[in-house]
Design a protein around this motif. Sequence first.
Motif, PDB file in Angstrom:
ATOM      1  N   THR A  97       0.837  -1.207   0.000  1.00  0.00           N
ATOM      2  CA  THR A  97       0.000   0.000   0.000  1.00  0.00           C
ATOM      3  C   THR A  97       0.866   1.249   0.000  1.00  0.00           C
ATOM      4  OG1 THR A  97      -1.782  -1.112   1.190  1.00  0.00           O
ATOM      5  CG2 THR A  97      -1.757   1.290   1.298  1.00  0.00           C
ATOM      6  N   LEU A  98       0.506   2.163  -0.878  1.00  0.00           N
ATOM      7  CA  LEU A  98       1.130   3.482  -0.910  1.00  0.00           C
ATOM      8  C   LEU A  98       0.090   4.497  -0.428  1.00  0.00           C
ATOM      9  CD1 LEU A  98       3.381   5.155  -3.429  1.00  0.00           C
ATOM     10  CD2 LEU A  98       1.114   6.144  -3.218  1.00  0.00           C
ATOM     11  N   ALA A  99       0.510   5.390   0.456  1.00  0.00           N
ATOM     12  CA  ALA A  99      -0.389   6.474   0.895  1.00  0.00           C
ATOM     13  C   ALA A  99       0.139   7.798   0.356  1.00  0.00           C
ATOM     14  CB  ALA A  99      -0.480   6.507   2.416  1.00  0.00           C
ATOM     15  N   TRP A 100      -0.785   8.612  -0.151  1.00  0.00           N
ATOM     16  CA  TRP A 100      -0.429   9.888  -0.795  1.00  0.00           C
ATOM     17  C   TRP A 100      -1.051  11.021   0.003  1.00  0.00           C
ATOM     18  CZ3 TRP A 100       2.281  11.154  -5.301  1.00  0.00           C
ATOM     19  CH2 TRP A 100       2.108  12.460  -5.775  1.00  0.00           C
ATOM     20  N   GLU A 119      -5.238   7.469  10.546  1.00  0.00           N
ATOM     21  CA  GLU A 119      -5.744   6.097  10.416  1.00  0.00           C
ATOM     22  C   GLU A 119      -5.531   5.561   9.005  1.00  0.00           C
ATOM     23  OE1 GLU A 119      -9.876   5.870  11.681  1.00  0.00           O
ATOM     24  OE2 GLU A 119      -9.183   6.808  13.555  1.00  0.00           O
ATOM     25  N   ARG A 120      -5.788   6.413   8.008  1.00  0.00           N
ATOM     26  CA  ARG A 120      -5.685   5.940   6.631  1.00  0.00           C
ATOM     27  C   ARG A 120      -4.229   5.749   6.210  1.00  0.00           C
ATOM     28  NH1 ARG A 120     -10.827   6.170   4.187  1.00  0.00           N
ATOM     29  NH2 ARG A 120      -9.854   4.881   2.593  1.00  0.00           N
ATOM     30  N   ALA A 121      -3.317   6.535   6.775  1.00  0.00           N
ATOM     31  CA  ALA A 121      -1.909   6.420   6.378  1.00  0.00           C
ATOM     32  C   ALA A 121      -1.183   5.305   7.129  1.00  0.00           C
ATOM     33  CB  ALA A 121      -1.188   7.754   6.614  1.00  0.00           C
ATOM     34  N   ARG A 122      -1.745   4.911   8.275  1.00  0.00           N
ATOM     35  CA  ARG A 122      -1.087   3.900   9.100  1.00  0.00           C
ATOM     36  C   ARG A 122      -1.130   2.555   8.377  1.00  0.00           C
ATOM     37  NH1 ARG A 122      -3.611   5.021  14.044  1.00  0.00           N
ATOM     38  NH2 ARG A 122      -2.113   6.699  14.356  1.00  0.00           N
ATOM     39  N   GLY A 123      -0.013   1.850   8.377  1.00  0.00           N
ATOM     40  CA  GLY A 123      -0.003   0.548   7.702  1.00  0.00           C
ATOM     41  C   GLY A 123       0.475   0.621   6.270  1.00  0.00           C
ATOM     42  N   ALA A 124       0.773   1.825   5.795  1.00  0.00           N
ATOM     43  CA  ALA A 124       1.301   1.945   4.428  1.00  0.00           C
ATOM     44  C   ALA A 124       2.732   1.409   4.377  1.00  0.00           C
ATOM     45  CB  ALA A 124       1.270   3.401   3.984  1.00  0.00           C
ATOM     46  N   ASP A 125       3.093   0.845   3.228  1.00  0.00           N
ATOM     47  CA  ASP A 125       4.476   0.425   2.995  1.00  0.00           C
ATOM     48  C   ASP A 125       5.311   1.601   2.497  1.00  0.00           C
ATOM     49  OD1 ASP A 125       4.217  -2.719   3.086  1.00  0.00           O
ATOM     50  OD2 ASP A 125       2.498  -1.947   1.966  1.00  0.00           O
ATOM     51  N   VAL A 126       4.670   2.450   1.730  1.00  0.00           N
ATOM     52  CA  VAL A 126       5.342   3.630   1.167  1.00  0.00           C
ATOM     53  C   VAL A 126       4.435   4.835   1.415  1.00  0.00           C
ATOM     54  CG1 VAL A 126       6.154   4.735  -0.956  1.00  0.00           C
ATOM     55  CG2 VAL A 126       6.528   2.284  -0.606  1.00  0.00           C
ATOM     56  N   LEU A 127       5.060   5.904   1.857  1.00  0.00           N
ATOM     57  CA  LEU A 127       4.289   7.105   2.183  1.00  0.00           C
ATOM     58  C   LEU A 127       4.854   8.280   1.382  1.00  0.00           C
ATOM     59  CD1 LEU A 127       2.120   8.101   4.231  1.00  0.00           C
ATOM     60  CD2 LEU A 127       3.979   8.480   5.852  1.00  0.00           C
ATOM     61  N   ALA A 169       3.643   9.588  14.052  1.00  0.00           N
ATOM     62  CA  ALA A 169       2.327   9.102  14.481  1.00  0.00           C
ATOM     63  C   ALA A 169       1.856   7.894  13.672  1.00  0.00           C
ATOM     64  CB  ALA A 169       1.298  10.234  14.375  1.00  0.00           C
ATOM     65  N   VAL A 170       2.234   7.804  12.401  1.00  0.00           N
ATOM     66  CA  VAL A 170       1.629   6.756  11.558  1.00  0.00           C
ATOM     67  C   VAL A 170       2.587   5.616  11.212  1.00  0.00           C
ATOM     68  CG1 VAL A 170       0.064   8.459  10.543  1.00  0.00           C
ATOM     69  CG2 VAL A 170       2.132   7.792   9.284  1.00  0.00           C
ATOM     70  N   ALA A 171       3.879   5.755  11.525  1.00  0.00           N
ATOM     71  CA  ALA A 171       4.843   4.722  11.106  1.00  0.00           C
ATOM     72  C   ALA A 171       4.546   3.404  11.815  1.00  0.00           C
ATOM     73  CB  ALA A 171       6.264   5.180  11.412  1.00  0.00           C
TER      74      ALA A 171
END
Length: 265
Positions: A145-148, A161-169, A212-214
């Motif tokens: 998952t990539l978060a933008w 919440e939506r960015a947490r769990g991303a592999d790439v940010l 916060a999201v890593a």
Amino acid sequence: MPVRFRILGSGSAGNAALLQTDDTRVLVDAGFSARRLDEMLATAGESLARIDAILLTHEHGDHAAGLSGLAKHPHIRVFANQATAQAVQRSLKHRANWQVFETGATFRFRDLEVGTFAVPHDAQDPVGFTVSHGHDGDLFAPRRTLAWLTDLGHAPAHVHERARGADVLVVEANYCPRLLEADTKRPWSVKQRINGRHGHLSNDAARDLLTAVATPRLRHVFFAHLSRDCNSPDSVAAACAPTLQALGCAYTIVPPGEGSAAIEL
Ligand SMILES: [Zn+2]
Ligand SMILES: [Zn+2]
């Protein structure tokens, strides 16, 4: 091939990035002229003729300017929410191939799953995206998952919440507060807009968001949308590098106007 990602260009003069899988080629934002986008894509071995879709965050020109040159490419689907589509369509001479989503919805496009969520920014209905590919437990195509996250004045809890769990940010690091303060080109009102709750993220805010999201999944962070006058790659590194080193996470700081090398998710 799993998912390949590269930023084509970044900053207040234009933003666009390319996601490629075996089946699908998608742009996130198209903030350069169509001709310029085609040139940028050529360096990645692609072209607008081969692009399947654009995910559009909001209507500002540095994200949507390319839409006006897409009359020759009616096959390109443009995913946006209603308010953004209306705001962009008003300035177009042709009808774009709109695929309207509800902000907050998750939808599939070919082999990609796209999540959408509202971000606080001074546009009609600006969004961030998560783009996922593959499946948990699939050896050949594990879920990635990539978060933008660009163009947001601050990051509310639902964005975390939506960015947490991303592999790439991909995260905006728009300005260094000291350089913005010292800038003599921008009137006070513009500075207020930039650092306001519906403006842009500072380097410190980008770092706090990362902290916060890593999760242990996070492997690579792109710092994007740097201001040419009010930020520098060195300032971003000073604010954010120690945090990323502590997380054991690779990162790329994309200088304003430039793109990045490709990575595989
Ligand atoms: Zn914007
Ligand atoms: Zn922007």
